[in-house]
Design an enzyme around this catalytic site. Structure first.
Site, PDB file in Angstrom:
ATOM      1  N   GLU A 136      37.411  40.973  31.012  1.00  0.00           N
ATOM      2  CA  GLU A 136      36.058  41.236  31.523  1.00  0.00           C
ATOM      3  C   GLU A 136      34.997  41.239  30.429  1.00  0.00           C
ATOM      4  OE1 GLU A 136      35.385  44.032  34.791  1.00  0.00           O
ATOM      5  OE2 GLU A 136      37.525  44.461  34.754  1.00  0.00           O
TER       6      GLU A 136
ATOM      7  N   HIS B  21      64.648  42.140  28.831  1.00  0.00           N
ATOM      8  CA  HIS B  21      65.662  41.576  29.723  1.00  0.00           C
ATOM      9  C   HIS B  21      65.216  40.240  30.313  1.00  0.00           C
ATOM     10  CE1 HIS B  21      68.129  45.183  29.379  1.00  0.00           C
ATOM     11  NE2 HIS B  21      66.963  45.789  29.267  1.00  0.00           N
TER      12      HIS B  21
ATOM     13  N   LYS C 184      32.308  38.529  45.014  1.00  0.00           N
ATOM     14  CA  LYS C 184      31.816  39.579  45.919  1.00  0.00           C
ATOM     15  C   LYS C 184      30.711  39.032  46.816  1.00  0.00           C
ATOM     16  CE  LYS C 184      33.105  43.709  43.254  1.00  0.00           C
ATOM     17  NZ  LYS C 184      32.722  44.866  42.451  1.00  0.00           N
TER      18      LYS C 184
HETATM   19  O1  PA5 Z   1      34.695  46.540  35.628  1.00  0.00           O
HETATM   20  C1  PA5 Z   1      34.243  45.986  36.621  1.00  0.00           C
HETATM   21  O2  PA5 Z   1      33.051  45.641  36.725  1.00  0.00           O
HETATM   22  C2  PA5 Z   1      35.162  45.691  37.815  1.00  0.00           C
HETATM   23  O3  PA5 Z   1      36.499  45.755  37.425  1.00  0.00           O
HETATM   24  C3  PA5 Z   1      34.859  46.671  38.956  1.00  0.00           C
HETATM   25  O4  PA5 Z   1      35.245  47.985  38.577  1.00  0.00           O
HETATM   26  C4  PA5 Z   1      35.584  46.240  40.243  1.00  0.00           C
HETATM   27  O5  PA5 Z   1      35.106  44.986  40.659  1.00  0.00           O
HETATM   28  C5  PA5 Z   1      35.379  47.259  41.385  1.00  0.00           C
HETATM   29  O6  PA5 Z   1      34.023  47.583  41.542  1.00  0.00           O
HETATM   30  P1  PA5 Z   1      33.640  49.130  41.683  1.00  0.00           P
HETATM   31  O7  PA5 Z   1      34.104  49.786  40.420  1.00  0.00           O
HETATM   32  O8  PA5 Z   1      32.168  49.170  41.821  1.00  0.00           O
HETATM   33  O9  PA5 Z   1      34.362  49.624  42.886  1.00  0.00           O
END
Ligand code: PA5
Length: 357
Positions: A241, A257, A351
């Site tokens: 990310e 393993h 999204k």
């Molecule tokens: O770090 C991020 O931006 C993502 O991994 C979000 O946490 C994930 O898409 C879920 O969104 P939210 O944390 O708003 O539920």
């Protein structure tokens, strides 16, 4: 591949981070303290104490706190703890389930779907969010809502998304007083942030050194099952990310393993693997031995192997210290690639498309 930014050029690192990911990392100890205060202030109905299992449902940065909780309470609670990262909840959930629905934005559709199911299944629900639909739904249903501050990425809000859940368990008497554990955690993180700060030169900054080793390579993170495994997931997710780069992980002893056999071909690809082994002196002694022997097997085949050790005394310190190093590595790797760590445009794209139907 572009020429990397020199990690000794502090102004270049900062220019690459307009969303303030490094600032959020620096503030993690204070975030943890604030999160404890928030969590201890939550009014939880007394009947929430009568539970036979705990479920945390969330995705991505909002789910990882659930894994930390699971590992933290593992040797403290005699009931199962399950982390659910899906639209659908497991069938065992009923009115004896304490369920934390966690979404920083409050608008993640999988979490909203799981929340609705939890209501139907009669679970004792607590929502943990900054707002969005999750907050609105929980308030309408009269379920306790823990509201955490806005303004950072979910993955930079791990303190906010974990510690209030521990504080709830503390106030229900399910786990012991957290004060000592939290003091150790914040002291460990304060000490560590000085060692990982962007202002330090590469030769005195472990996170910058590992970022350099990862640059242009494929990071592979190995950890111990049932202990540091959550941190290996965290390193992978943060590299994905923040640095927008691939990364992979696995755990001992299972990888001994199967995965360990796969270091013969293709040689050119294996030379691109940069391995990090997360180590903790609490790991099972035989797992520690396996980590040593595995290094012997792979060291001449891969690009490199680095051991990273946990610090602090308490369980939370050990897990967070390893995660904190990985968080910094991911941001420095992003800097080297010239990538802004904050936006996650592929997640946003998904999204938005899904919201259209
Ligand atoms: O770090 C991020 O931006 C993502 O991994 C979000 O946490 C994930 O898409 C879920 O969104 P939210 O944390 O708003 O539920």
């Amino acid at each position: 591949m572009k020429n990397p930014i020199d990690l000794n050029k502090v102004e270049k690192i900062l220019a690459n981070d307009p969303g303030g990911m490094l600032k959020a990392l620096w503030n993690l100890p204070e975030q943890c303290e604030e999160a404890l205060t928030i969590g201890r202030g939550v009014q939880v109905p007394p009947d929430y104490k009568a539970v036979s299992n705990i479920v945390i449902t969330g995705l991505g940065g909002s789910a990882i706190g659930g894994d930390f909780l699971r590992l933290y309470v593992n040797d403290k609670l005699g009931i199962p703890v399950v982390v659910n990262r899906d639209y659908i909840l497991p069938k065992f959930i009923d009115n004896k389930t304490l369920l934390f629905a966690v979404s920083y934005s409050g608008n993640t559709e999988e979490t909203l779907s799981a929340y609705s199911q939890a209501r139907e299944m009669g679970a004792k629900i607590i929502a943990l969010t900054n707002g969005g639909k999750l907050r609105a739904m929980a308030e309408q249903d009269g379920a306790p809502v823990i509201v955490v501050p806005a303004g950072i990425s979910p993955r930079a809000a791990t303190g906010f998304l974990l510690i209030p859940t521990l504080a709830v368990l503390e106030s229900l008497g399910l786990i012991a007083d957290l004060t000592e554990e939290m003091n150790d955690l914040t002291a460990t993180l304060r000490n560590l942030r000085e060692q990982l700060d962007f202002s330090l030169p590469i030769q005195r900054n472990l996170a910058k050194q590992i970022a350099q080793r990862f640059f242009g390579k494929i990071p592979v993170i190995w950890a111990a099952s049932g202990n540091t495994e959550v941190v290996a997931t965290r390193w992978k997710g943060q590299i994905n990310e923040n640095a927008k780069a691939p990364a992979y992980w696995n755990v001992f002893p299972e990888l001994n393993h199967n995965e360990i056999v796969g270091f013969e071909e293709p040689v050119e690809l294996l030379e691109q693997l940069e391995i990090v082994i997360l180590r903790d002196k609490d790991d099972h002694p035989r797992v520690q031995r396996r980590m040593d022997i595995s290094q012997e097997i792979i060291k001449d085949v891969v690009s490199g192997v680095t051991e990273v050790w946990s610090s602090g005394e308490g369980r939370l310190s050990k897990l967070f210290s390893l995660a904190y190093i990985g968080d910094h590595v991911s941001v420095y790797l992003a800097a080297m690639y010239g990538i802004d760590p904050t936006p996650v445009k592929n997640i946003d794209f998904l999204k938005n498309k899904l919201a259209q139907g």
